[in-house]
Design an enzyme around this catalytic site. Structure first.
Site, mmCIF file in Angstrom:
data_model
loop_
_atom_site.group_PDB
_atom_site.id
_atom_site.type_symbol
_atom_site.label_atom_id
_atom_site.label_comp_id
_atom_site.label_asym_id
_atom_site.label_seq_id
_atom_site.Cartn_x
_atom_site.Cartn_y
_atom_site.Cartn_z
ATOM 1 N N CYS A 77 0.833 -1.220 0.000
ATOM 2 C CA CYS A 77 0.000 0.000 0.000
ATOM 3 C C CYS A 77 0.860 1.260 0.000
ATOM 4 O O CYS A 77 1.994 1.265 0.492
ATOM 5 C CB CYS A 77 -0.864 0.044 1.251
ATOM 6 S SG CYS A 77 -2.125 -1.224 1.347
ATOM 7 N N GLU A 79 0.598 3.924 1.837
ATOM 8 C CA GLU A 79 0.955 4.432 3.170
ATOM 9 C C GLU A 79 2.232 3.766 3.679
ATOM 10 O O GLU A 79 3.113 4.419 4.236
ATOM 11 C CB GLU A 79 -0.173 4.161 4.176
ATOM 12 C CG GLU A 79 -1.466 4.889 3.891
ATOM 13 C CD GLU A 79 -2.439 4.069 3.033
ATOM 14 O OE1 GLU A 79 -1.977 3.378 2.099
ATOM 15 O OE2 GLU A 79 -3.645 4.143 3.295
ATOM 16 N N CYS A 116 -5.879 0.731 5.246
ATOM 17 C CA CYS A 116 -6.245 -0.658 5.575
ATOM 18 C C CYS A 116 -5.701 -0.998 6.968
ATOM 19 O O CYS A 116 -4.898 -0.266 7.552
ATOM 20 C CB CYS A 116 -5.692 -1.616 4.519
ATOM 21 S SG CYS A 116 -3.934 -1.962 4.684
HETATM 22 N N1 THU Z 1 -4.341 0.445 -1.105
HETATM 23 C C1 THU Z 1 -3.491 1.397 -0.613
HETATM 24 O O1 THU Z 1 -2.423 1.636 -1.184
HETATM 25 N N2 THU Z 1 -3.864 2.072 0.476
HETATM 26 C C2 THU Z 1 -5.085 1.973 1.082
HETATM 27 O O2 THU Z 1 -5.343 2.675 2.048
HETATM 28 C C3 THU Z 1 -6.077 1.028 0.561
HETATM 29 C C4 THU Z 1 -5.591 0.098 -0.481
HETATM 30 C C5 THU Z 1 -3.953 -0.247 -2.334
HETATM 31 C C6 THU Z 1 -3.585 -1.692 -2.206
HETATM 32 C C7 THU Z 1 -3.848 -2.190 -3.604
HETATM 33 O O3 THU Z 1 -2.725 -1.889 -4.422
HETATM 34 C C8 THU Z 1 -5.010 -1.343 -4.082
HETATM 35 O O4 THU Z 1 -5.031 -0.207 -3.247
HETATM 36 C C9 THU Z 1 -6.340 -2.052 -4.034
HETATM 37 O O5 THU Z 1 -6.582 -2.571 -2.787
#
Ligand code: THU
Length: 167
Positions: A77, A79, A116
């Site tokens: 992710c 973050e 998440c």
């Molecule tokens: N994702 C993030 O980068 N941050 C979040 O807060 C929620 C989800 C990304 C993970 C994945 O690459 C995509 O979003 C779909 O879940």
């Protein structure tokens, strides 16, 4: 059947801003950096592009975005990309704030994106490391913006190093 218990009610607080233009200038600027980071996300599988930006106590801003992989769990992710990057470059500088936002090509996202569970846990780790809460700014492409003052608002009853009694 329930036994004999007391109910502990937990409540959390979220600052709701009608638009990004209502944010404090420093936080609006951080969100602008997150929006820039979105444009460099690598998200060919979900097409859900996420950008994050971190404001360090020394004034530096570190950007990150989601990095996906054909072996899905190998991706990360936005973050965590940003937080790990900040920690690897400035290990002794605390984090003041993190902003996160997202973009997809098909629709305009009008609701804030929220970190998440795994990212909340990582935010908690760095708050604990520095003994200092961070502002967590959450935005969609447009619309209202949520701001939480510290991870406790998003992750009550968190597990952290205080519980590792072997420390
Ligand atoms: N994702 C993030 O980068 N941050 C979040 O807060 C929620 C989800 C990304 C993970 C994945 O690459 C995509 O979003 C779909 O879940």
């Amino acid at each position: 059947m329930a036994g004999d218990f007391n109910l502990m009610k937990l409540s959390t607080e979220v600052e709701v801003y009608a638009s990004e233009n209502d944010l404090a200038p420093e936080e609006k600027k951080l969100l602008d950096h997150a929006k820039l980071a979105v444009t460099r996300a690598y998200a060919p599988y979900s097409n859900f592009h996420v950008g994050a930006a971190i404001l360090l106590e020394n004034g530096k801003i570190i950007e990150g975005n989601n990095q996906e992989n054909a072996a899905y769990p190998s991706g990360l992710c936005a973050e965590r990309v940003a937080l790990f990057s900040a920690s690897s470059e400035f290990p002794s500088v605390s984090v003041k704030a993190i902003a996160v936002t997202c973009k997809v090509s098909s629709v305009v996202i009008t609701e804030p994106v929220t970190p998440c569970g795994a990212c909340r846990q990582v935010i908690a780790e760095y708050e604990e490391k520095f003994g200092k809460g961070m502002r967590i700014i959450m935005a969609g492409e447009t619309g209202k913006v949520y701001v939480c003052n510290g991870i406790n608002q998003l992750l009550p009853l968190q597990f952290n190093s205080k519980q590792l009694k072997n420390k």
